[in-house]
Design a protein around this motif. Structure first.
Motif, mmCIF file in Angstrom:
data_model
loop_
_atom_site.group_PDB
_atom_site.id
_atom_site.type_symbol
_atom_site.label_atom_id
_atom_site.label_comp_id
_atom_site.label_asym_id
_atom_site.label_seq_id
_atom_site.Cartn_x
_atom_site.Cartn_y
_atom_site.Cartn_z
ATOM 1 N N ALA A 99 8.131 0.050 -7.776
ATOM 2 C CA ALA A 99 7.904 0.833 -8.990
ATOM 3 C C ALA A 99 6.449 0.697 -9.437
ATOM 4 O O ALA A 99 5.851 -0.375 -9.328
ATOM 5 C CB ALA A 99 8.841 0.365 -10.097
ATOM 6 N N GLU A 100 5.891 1.777 -9.921
ATOM 7 C CA GLU A 100 4.478 1.824 -10.297
ATOM 8 C C GLU A 100 4.098 0.727 -11.294
ATOM 9 O O GLU A 100 3.038 0.111 -11.185
ATOM 10 C CB GLU A 100 4.149 3.204 -10.876
ATOM 11 C CG GLU A 100 2.674 3.404 -11.108
ATOM 12 C CD GLU A 100 2.342 4.855 -11.470
ATOM 13 O OE1 GLU A 100 1.149 5.142 -11.596
ATOM 14 O OE2 GLU A 100 3.262 5.679 -11.629
ATOM 15 N N GLU A 101 4.964 0.443 -12.244
ATOM 16 C CA GLU A 101 4.645 -0.589 -13.244
ATOM 17 C C GLU A 101 4.535 -1.978 -12.623
ATOM 18 O O GLU A 101 3.881 -2.860 -13.176
ATOM 19 C CB GLU A 101 5.660 -0.596 -14.398
ATOM 20 C CG GLU A 101 7.079 -0.909 -14.013
ATOM 21 C CD GLU A 101 7.923 0.308 -13.637
ATOM 22 O OE1 GLU A 101 9.153 0.143 -13.547
ATOM 23 O OE2 GLU A 101 7.367 1.407 -13.426
ATOM 24 N N ASN A 102 5.148 -2.180 -11.473
ATOM 25 C CA ASN A 102 5.062 -3.477 -10.795
ATOM 26 C C ASN A 102 3.826 -3.608 -9.925
ATOM 27 O O ASN A 102 3.624 -4.637 -9.285
ATOM 28 C CB ASN A 102 6.314 -3.712 -9.959
ATOM 29 C CG ASN A 102 7.537 -3.891 -10.824
ATOM 30 O OD1 ASN A 102 7.455 -4.344 -11.958
ATOM 31 N ND2 ASN A 102 8.674 -3.509 -10.304
ATOM 32 N N LEU A 103 3.000 -2.579 -9.906
ATOM 33 C CA LEU A 103 1.764 -2.598 -9.134
ATOM 34 C C LEU A 103 0.529 -2.700 -10.023
ATOM 35 O O LEU A 103 -0.587 -2.723 -9.527
ATOM 36 C CB LEU A 103 1.667 -1.317 -8.286
ATOM 37 C CG LEU A 103 2.755 -1.138 -7.243
ATOM 38 C CD1 LEU A 103 2.715 0.272 -6.665
ATOM 39 C CD2 LEU A 103 2.594 -2.162 -6.144
ATOM 40 N N ALA A 104 0.727 -2.797 -11.324
ATOM 41 C CA ALA A 104 -0.373 -2.673 -12.277
ATOM 42 C C ALA A 104 -1.349 -3.841 -12.296
ATOM 43 O O ALA A 104 -2.543 -3.636 -12.482
ATOM 44 C CB ALA A 104 0.198 -2.450 -13.681
ATOM 45 N N TRP A 145 -2.989 -5.682 -1.959
ATOM 46 C CA TRP A 145 -3.818 -4.866 -2.868
ATOM 47 C C TRP A 145 -4.903 -4.232 -2.023
ATOM 48 O O TRP A 145 -6.045 -4.714 -1.949
ATOM 49 C CB TRP A 145 -4.416 -5.671 -3.997
ATOM 50 C CG TRP A 145 -4.745 -4.778 -5.169
ATOM 51 C CD1 TRP A 145 -5.466 -3.622 -5.132
ATOM 52 C CD2 TRP A 145 -4.334 -4.947 -6.513
ATOM 53 N NE1 TRP A 145 -5.533 -3.056 -6.373
ATOM 54 C CE2 TRP A 145 -4.847 -3.856 -7.247
ATOM 55 C CE3 TRP A 145 -3.587 -5.901 -7.181
ATOM 56 C CZ2 TRP A 145 -4.642 -3.704 -8.614
ATOM 57 C CZ3 TRP A 145 -3.385 -5.754 -8.540
ATOM 58 C CH2 TRP A 145 -3.900 -4.666 -9.242
ATOM 59 N N GLU A 174 2.481 2.617 -2.128
ATOM 60 C CA GLU A 174 2.721 2.655 -3.565
ATOM 61 C C GLU A 174 3.727 3.733 -3.957
ATOM 62 O O GLU A 174 3.721 4.825 -3.409
ATOM 63 C CB GLU A 174 1.399 2.862 -4.301
ATOM 64 C CG GLU A 174 0.443 1.697 -4.102
ATOM 65 C CD GLU A 174 -0.875 1.861 -4.803
ATOM 66 O OE1 GLU A 174 -1.099 2.924 -5.425
ATOM 67 O OE2 GLU A 174 -1.675 0.923 -4.743
ATOM 68 N N LYS A 175 4.571 3.363 -4.892
ATOM 69 C CA LYS A 175 5.597 4.228 -5.466
ATOM 70 C C LYS A 175 6.686 4.594 -4.463
ATOM 71 O O LYS A 175 7.572 5.365 -4.766
ATOM 72 C CB LYS A 175 4.985 5.482 -6.083
ATOM 73 C CG LYS A 175 3.946 5.202 -7.143
ATOM 74 C CD LYS A 175 3.291 6.473 -7.599
ATOM 75 C CE LYS A 175 1.968 6.152 -8.257
ATOM 76 N NZ LYS A 175 1.111 7.303 -8.345
ATOM 77 N N THR A 193 1.931 -8.863 -11.798
ATOM 78 C CA THR A 193 3.136 -8.101 -11.446
ATOM 79 C C THR A 193 3.281 -8.000 -9.933
ATOM 80 O O THR A 193 4.387 -8.075 -9.407
ATOM 81 C CB THR A 193 3.135 -6.698 -12.088
ATOM 82 O OG1 THR A 193 1.960 -5.986 -11.690
ATOM 83 C CG2 THR A 193 3.202 -6.789 -13.606
ATOM 84 N N ARG A 194 2.180 -7.869 -9.224
ATOM 85 C CA ARG A 194 2.255 -7.834 -7.760
ATOM 86 C C ARG A 194 2.677 -9.192 -7.203
ATOM 87 O O ARG A 194 3.404 -9.253 -6.211
ATOM 88 C CB ARG A 194 0.924 -7.389 -7.148
ATOM 89 C CG ARG A 194 0.685 -5.913 -7.340
ATOM 90 C CD ARG A 194 -0.603 -5.459 -6.691
ATOM 91 N NE ARG A 194 -0.861 -4.081 -7.042
ATOM 92 C CZ ARG A 194 -1.103 -3.111 -6.165
ATOM 93 N NH1 ARG A 194 -1.111 -3.358 -4.881
ATOM 94 N NH2 ARG A 194 -1.333 -1.889 -6.572
ATOM 95 N N HIS A 231 0.811 -1.207 0.000
ATOM 96 C CA HIS A 231 0.000 0.000 0.000
ATOM 97 C C HIS A 231 0.851 1.266 0.000
ATOM 98 O O HIS A 231 0.345 2.347 -0.258
ATOM 99 C CB HIS A 231 -0.941 0.010 1.213
ATOM 100 C CG HIS A 231 -0.244 0.048 2.529
ATOM 101 N ND1 HIS A 231 0.601 -0.956 2.964
ATOM 102 C CD2 HIS A 231 -0.251 0.979 3.512
ATOM 103 C CE1 HIS A 231 1.071 -0.651 4.155
ATOM 104 N NE2 HIS A 231 0.573 0.513 4.514
#
Length: 163
Positions: free
Chosen positions: A24-29, A66, A19-20, A33-34, A17
């Motif tokens: 990295a943001e792309e790994n949270l999409a 998440w 985030e960023k 990826t998570r 939680h």
């Protein structure tokens, strides 16, 4: 050098939680990826030079994986491969790190939420209990869920992480 002064060290790897901040943001999409981040964070922790005999991995299936979307949280847990879980938990068992029992789940989520713990038990991991209570009033609810988890997993004294 300070670790020797501590009796027990609890390390969370599931604070997604934030985030960023550490991810990295792309790994949270996506759940996939998570799921990979879940594996990578545990793998990185277990590769460190730490006194694992007194370390506990906190809430490995915490809904913060998440936050705010239970369906995506469950999809993330489902996306973690059996092979990765067996590899990670076999390494955890060899190192002697403790795995925290701290989760809640309705009946229909039992298999998904307990799968990592079942694999950890199969690989020989040891478990400890943690309430993660942020207020004394939370202890009774935590106790109910912890007892349910212990029962559902069939844990015994032999499965206990001992300092």
């Amino acid at each position: 050098e300070r670790m020797e002064e501590l009796a027990f060290i609890v390390i969370p790897t599931t604070h997604f939680h934030m985030e960023k901040f550490t991810i990295a943001e792309e790994n949270l999409a996506t759940p996939q990826t998570r799921a990979q981040v879940w594996v990578d964070k545990l793998d990185a922790l277990l590769s460190m030079d730490l006194p694992f005999h007194k370390i506990g991995i906190a809430h490995p299936v915490c809904p913060l994986i998440w936050k705010g979307d239970r369906a995506k949280y469950l999809a993330t847990l489902d996306a973690i491969s059996e092979a990765d879980m067996h590899r990670i938990f076999a390494k955890a068992a060899r190192l002697g790190v403790g795995i925290e029992i701290n989760m809640s789940y309705p009946d229909e989520e039992r298999d998904t939420v307990l799968r990592p713990f079942r694999i950890a038990k199969e690989e020989g991991c040891k478990f400890y209990l943690g309430s993660d209570a942020h207020h004394p009033a939370s202890f009774e609810t935590a106790r109910k869920w912890i007892e349910r988890g212990v029962e559902d997993l069939g844990l015994t004294e032999e499965d206990k992480f001992k300092l």
